[in-house]
Design a protein around this motif. Structure first.
Motif, mmCIF file in Angstrom:
data_model
loop_
_atom_site.group_PDB
_atom_site.id
_atom_site.type_symbol
_atom_site.label_atom_id
_atom_site.label_comp_id
_atom_site.label_asym_id
_atom_site.label_seq_id
_atom_site.Cartn_x
_atom_site.Cartn_y
_atom_site.Cartn_z
ATOM 1 N N ARG A 200 10.344 -60.556 140.621
ATOM 2 C CA ARG A 200 9.136 -61.317 140.938
ATOM 3 C C ARG A 200 9.481 -62.790 141.158
ATOM 4 N NH1 ARG A 200 4.235 -58.711 139.394
ATOM 5 N NH2 ARG A 200 3.401 -60.569 138.397
ATOM 6 N N ALA A 201 10.447 -63.279 140.376
ATOM 7 C CA ALA A 201 10.894 -64.660 140.582
ATOM 8 C C ALA A 201 11.517 -64.807 141.971
ATOM 9 C CB ALA A 201 11.895 -65.049 139.494
ATOM 10 N N ALA A 202 12.265 -63.786 142.384
ATOM 11 C CA ALA A 202 12.889 -63.829 143.716
ATOM 12 C C ALA A 202 11.819 -63.824 144.805
ATOM 13 C CB ALA A 202 13.830 -62.643 143.896
ATOM 14 N N TRP B 220 25.079 -41.485 143.655
ATOM 15 C CA TRP B 220 24.179 -42.463 143.036
ATOM 16 C C TRP B 220 25.010 -43.562 142.409
ATOM 17 C CZ3 TRP B 220 19.730 -41.544 145.031
ATOM 18 C CH2 TRP B 220 18.590 -42.187 144.553
ATOM 19 N N THR B 221 24.644 -44.005 141.206
ATOM 20 C CA THR B 221 25.345 -45.142 140.605
ATOM 21 C C THR B 221 26.853 -44.927 140.527
ATOM 22 O OG1 THR B 221 23.374 -45.582 139.320
ATOM 23 C CG2 THR B 221 25.398 -46.620 138.549
ATOM 24 N N GLU B 222 27.269 -43.715 140.235
ATOM 25 C CA GLU B 222 28.706 -43.479 140.065
ATOM 26 C C GLU B 222 29.335 -42.834 141.298
ATOM 27 O OE1 GLU B 222 28.111 -41.355 136.073
ATOM 28 O OE2 GLU B 222 26.325 -42.043 137.091
ATOM 29 N N LEU C 16 27.322 -52.749 129.059
ATOM 30 C CA LEU C 16 26.181 -51.994 129.615
ATOM 31 C C LEU C 16 26.503 -51.441 131.007
ATOM 32 C CD1 LEU C 16 22.935 -54.067 128.734
ATOM 33 C CD2 LEU C 16 23.682 -51.884 127.772
ATOM 34 N N ILE C 17 27.644 -50.810 131.138
ATOM 35 C CA ILE C 17 28.094 -50.342 132.445
ATOM 36 C C ILE C 17 27.897 -48.822 132.565
ATOM 37 C CG2 ILE C 17 30.055 -50.267 134.043
ATOM 38 C CD1 ILE C 17 28.933 -53.112 133.275
ATOM 39 N N THR C 18 27.105 -48.422 133.554
ATOM 40 C CA THR C 18 26.862 -47.002 133.778
ATOM 41 C C THR C 18 28.164 -46.301 134.164
ATOM 42 O OG1 THR C 18 24.635 -47.479 134.523
ATOM 43 C CG2 THR C 18 25.528 -45.320 135.120
ATOM 44 N N GLY D 223 22.920 -60.446 132.090
ATOM 45 C CA GLY D 223 22.918 -59.515 133.209
ATOM 46 C C GLY D 223 22.194 -60.118 134.401
ATOM 47 N N SER D 224 21.029 -60.746 134.148
ATOM 48 C CA SER D 224 20.284 -61.359 135.255
ATOM 49 C C SER D 224 21.073 -62.530 135.822
ATOM 50 C CB SER D 224 18.920 -61.864 134.765
ATOM 51 O OG SER D 224 18.201 -60.828 134.150
ATOM 52 N N ASP D 225 21.617 -63.334 134.936
ATOM 53 C CA ASP D 225 22.377 -64.506 135.363
ATOM 54 C C ASP D 225 23.846 -64.121 135.529
ATOM 55 O OD1 ASP D 225 23.570 -66.881 135.807
ATOM 56 O OD2 ASP D 225 23.071 -67.777 133.857
ATOM 57 N N LEU E 68 18.138 -45.957 125.512
ATOM 58 C CA LEU E 68 17.042 -44.993 125.380
ATOM 59 C C LEU E 68 17.287 -43.763 126.254
ATOM 60 C CD1 LEU E 68 13.594 -45.880 127.019
ATOM 61 C CD2 LEU E 68 15.798 -46.365 128.072
ATOM 62 N N LEU E 69 18.202 -43.853 127.208
ATOM 63 C CA LEU E 69 18.542 -42.671 128.006
ATOM 64 C C LEU E 69 19.301 -41.658 127.157
ATOM 65 C CD1 LEU E 69 19.674 -44.396 131.330
ATOM 66 C CD2 LEU E 69 17.438 -43.442 130.773
ATOM 67 N N ALA E 70 19.980 -42.136 126.113
ATOM 68 C CA ALA E 70 20.665 -41.282 125.135
ATOM 69 C C ALA E 70 21.537 -40.219 125.797
ATOM 70 C CB ALA E 70 19.641 -40.628 124.199
HETATM 71 C C1 LIG Z 1 21.064 -47.970 130.958
HETATM 72 C C2 LIG Z 1 21.605 -49.206 131.600
HETATM 73 C C3 LIG Z 1 22.549 -49.102 132.602
HETATM 74 C C4 LIG Z 1 23.106 -50.249 133.177
HETATM 75 N N1 LIG Z 1 24.078 -50.115 134.120
HETATM 76 C C5 LIG Z 1 24.717 -51.225 134.594
HETATM 77 C C6 LIG Z 1 25.840 -51.102 135.460
HETATM 78 O O1 LIG Z 1 26.224 -50.002 135.850
HETATM 79 N N2 LIG Z 1 26.473 -52.224 135.849
HETATM 80 C C7 LIG Z 1 26.094 -53.466 135.441
HETATM 81 O O2 LIG Z 1 26.720 -54.435 135.832
HETATM 82 N N3 LIG Z 1 25.006 -53.628 134.627
HETATM 83 C C8 LIG Z 1 24.330 -52.531 134.184
HETATM 84 N N4 LIG Z 1 23.261 -52.656 133.326
HETATM 85 C C9 LIG Z 1 22.823 -53.985 132.924
HETATM 86 C C10 LIG Z 1 21.500 -54.394 133.572
HETATM 87 O O3 LIG Z 1 21.663 -54.606 134.949
HETATM 88 C C11 LIG Z 1 21.023 -55.637 132.824
HETATM 89 O O4 LIG Z 1 20.616 -55.205 131.524
HETATM 90 C C12 LIG Z 1 19.878 -56.317 133.537
HETATM 91 O O5 LIG Z 1 20.321 -56.924 134.725
HETATM 92 C C13 LIG Z 1 19.238 -57.401 132.655
HETATM 93 O O6 LIG Z 1 20.221 -58.237 132.101
HETATM 94 P P1 LIG Z 1 20.217 -58.561 130.531
HETATM 95 O O7 LIG Z 1 20.175 -57.267 129.804
HETATM 96 O O8 LIG Z 1 21.339 -59.463 130.236
HETATM 97 O O9 LIG Z 1 18.843 -59.271 130.260
HETATM 98 P P2 LIG Z 1 18.577 -60.848 130.436
HETATM 99 O O10 LIG Z 1 19.083 -61.296 131.735
HETATM 100 O O11 LIG Z 1 19.059 -61.537 129.217
HETATM 101 O O12 LIG Z 1 16.979 -60.859 130.450
HETATM 102 C C14 LIG Z 1 16.174 -60.912 129.262
HETATM 103 C C15 LIG Z 1 14.726 -61.138 129.684
HETATM 104 O O13 LIG Z 1 14.612 -62.414 130.372
HETATM 105 C C16 LIG Z 1 14.049 -62.223 131.654
HETATM 106 N N5 LIG Z 1 14.672 -63.141 132.597
HETATM 107 C C17 LIG Z 1 15.989 -63.483 132.688
HETATM 108 N N6 LIG Z 1 16.179 -64.344 133.696
HETATM 109 C C18 LIG Z 1 14.989 -64.560 134.275
HETATM 110 C C19 LIG Z 1 14.529 -65.342 135.386
HETATM 111 N N7 LIG Z 1 15.368 -66.067 136.118
HETATM 112 N N8 LIG Z 1 13.216 -65.303 135.691
HETATM 113 C C20 LIG Z 1 12.342 -64.549 134.961
HETATM 114 N N9 LIG Z 1 12.713 -63.795 133.899
HETATM 115 C C21 LIG Z 1 14.014 -63.793 133.579
HETATM 116 C C22 LIG Z 1 14.377 -60.770 132.014
HETATM 117 O O14 LIG Z 1 13.473 -60.257 132.975
HETATM 118 C C23 LIG Z 1 14.209 -60.081 130.668
HETATM 119 O O15 LIG Z 1 12.849 -59.827 130.429
HETATM 120 C C24 LIG Z 1 22.664 -51.533 132.766
HETATM 121 C C25 LIG Z 1 21.681 -51.640 131.769
HETATM 122 C C26 LIG Z 1 21.158 -50.498 131.187
HETATM 123 C C27 LIG Z 1 20.143 -50.654 130.101
#
Ligand SMILES: Cc1cc2nc3c(=O)[nH]c(=O)nc-3n(C[C@H](O)[C@H](O)[C@H](O)COP(=O)(O)OP(=O)(O)OC[C@H]3O[C@@H](n4cnc5c(N)ncnc54)[C@H](O)[C@@H]3O)c2cc1C
Length: 424
Positions: free
Chosen positions: A404-406, A119-121, A184-186, A159-161, A229-231
């Motif tokens: 959904r944006a994608a 899986w992830t790891e 936030l890296i698994t 993370g999104s960007d 929250l996975l704790a």
């Molecule tokens: C338990 C856990 C494990 C994780 N494991 C990994 C991992 O192994 N490797 C890794 O690289 N990352 C990992 N992540 C990070 C995870 O992928 C990011 O938290 C996620 O991609 C969202 O990024 P962000 O937290 O920066 O939120 P943001 O990008 O800051 O988003 C905040 C809010 O804005 C919304 N938003 C942002 N951009 C847009 C847009 N363009 N259109 C519409 N809405 C938008 C989002 O949907 C969200 O509601 C993990 C996170 C968690 C909680």
């Protein structure tokens, strides 16, 4: 009360390949004879280990030992790396075949048997693009479940960007020097290897380069655990302070990391389908049984309209997510979806698969907790854990909003569109 079709069989309209059917049969035997007995023995020895953490927040050694034993036993049985190409020593299964195996594994809940799957790891198809040296050093141990790997994209800044990370590499002779911080890296608190995606100086804006390196590489430090929250102590941080990387650490081409990122991301999103179906079916089976067995005011709670409505709604959600998954995964299997780049239609449907399934599982898990009343919240019952995992899925791996944006972006029907959200 139970389903008439209580065995979870492949859809007759979309059967697995012969290789997939064989893997499914072997997975069933392995679950029955090895994985579930291992879970039972572990539970008998350690009891409820839901929050079994070290003082620094990392998972307890016996949790890690259990996970490793499950991985290694599965690898020996030829089940761990079913997602990897045969040429790389994996099972070579396509998306639909994997769905049926994943569903079968997850229908038992989250007892620890899920660790039998890479899986992830675990090993990812991205590793096919590693240097010969990296493959020689790490692939055998990864495939055997002896070591694990993290995938590090997210940073504190976003993370999104993923287009403007702060972590970066600069050229240094025939290699690179890597500096920055991933968040936030698994697996960061426990794994042995990491895949990092960063901009390299000289690349066009938005380009990334992928590297693989060991966690004990000079200049790499594990940051503190980030408890979610996975704790479970598996999420953390990684710091890179002038880590020197040679050509053997490069994956694919320099500046070619965005294409590779899609490659790994497709695998992450596809594999969630069988997980969602299996866990939803587990929640439903248990809810049906409990609603019949639990009496309140002299009647089984299933006879109360609101409880019955939850059962029906969950059945609908499960059937809808399973049917959608099978239909799309059969298509992706024909299209060989791991190959990048993918067209807009596939990108749209991958995003839909992720969003719809995770929302549906979240609703089903929430109702399962509700049907079980106070017992649904007991950690020993295992349902609240599924609820927490389901909640996490809707953010990690690409948030539902970015998915959904994608989807919306693809409605422009421009095959050259470059919208690409939620890469993490
Ligand atoms: C338990 C856990 C494990 C994780 N494991 C990994 C991992 O192994 N490797 C890794 O690289 N990352 C990992 N992540 C990070 C995870 O992928 C990011 O938290 C996620 O991609 C969202 O990024 P962000 O937290 O920066 O939120 P943001 O990008 O800051 O988003 C905040 C809010 O804005 C919304 N938003 C942002 N951009 C847009 C847009 N363009 N259109 C519409 N809405 C938008 C989002 O949907 C969200 O509601 C993990 C996170 C968690 C909680």
């Amino acid at each position: 009360m139970r389903f008439h079709d209580s065995a979870l069989e492949p859809s007759p309209g979309y059967p697995p390949s012969q290789r997939g059917a064989e893997a499914l049969a072997r997975a069933r035997v392995f679950l029955r004879d090895t994985a579930l007995p291992l879970c039972a023995a572990y539970a008998a020895e350690h009891g409820d280990t839901t929050f079994a953490l070290e003082p620094d927040g990392r998972p307890s050694p016996f949790v890690l030992d259990f996970k490793r034993r499950m991985q290694m036993a599965s690898a020996e049985a030829g089940l761990y790396a079913l997602n990897m190409p045969v040429a790389d020593g994996g099972g070579g299964l396509g998306p639909l075949d994997l769905f049926y195996v994943h569903e079968e594994v997850f229908r038992h809940g989250l007892l620890g048997q899920q660790w039998l799957l890479a899986w992830t790891e675990g090993p990812t198809p991205l590793l096919s693009f590693c240097s010969a040296e990296a493959r020689r050093r790490w692939l055998p141990d990864l495939l055997a479940g002896r070591i694990n790997i993290a995938s590090a994209i997210t940073e504190r800044g976003g993370g999104s960007d993923v287009t403007s990370p702060v972590t970066r590499a600069v050229r240094d002779g025939d290699g690179w020097v890597l500096s920055g911080h991933k968040y936030l890296i698994t697996g960061a608190p426990v794994v042995e290897l990491v895949l990092v995606r960063v901009p390299v100086e000289g690349g066009t804006p938005g380009s990334l380069t992928c590297f693989v390196l060991p966690i004990d590489h000079p200049g790499v430090t594990r940051g503190p655990v980030v408890q979610t929250l996975l704790a479970d102590g598996f999420t953390g941080q990684l710091a890179f302070d002038g880590a020197r990387l040679g050509p053997e650490h490069l994956i694919g081409q320099e500046h070619g990391g965005v294409e590779l990122l899609r490659f790994g991301r497709n695998w992450i999103r596809l594999r969630r389908a069988g997980m969602c179906s299996g866990l939803a079916r587990h929640c439903l089976d248990r809810s049906l049984a409990y609603a019949q067995e639990r009496h309140s005011f002299g009647r089984p709670i299933a006879e109360y309209g609101d409880v019955g409505a939850m059962l029906v709604d969950s059945y609908q959600d499960w059937m809808a997510l399973r049917s959608l998954s099978i239909e799309l995964l059969a298509r992706f299997q024909r299209e060989d979806v791991y190959d990048a780049p993918i067209g807009n239609a596939t990108r749209r449907d991958l995003a839909m698969l992720k969003t719809f399934n995770e929302d549906a599982l979240y609703r089903v898990a929430d109702r399962a907790v509700q049907v079980h009343g106070g017992r649904g919240l007991l950690t020993e019952a295992g349902l609240e854990k599924i609820f927490r995992v389901a909640r996490n899925l809707r953010i990690a791996g690409g948030t539902r909003e970015t998915q959904r944006a994608a989807m919306l972006a693809t409605f422009a029907e421009d095959e050259d569109a470059t919208f690409d959200f939620g890469l993490a």
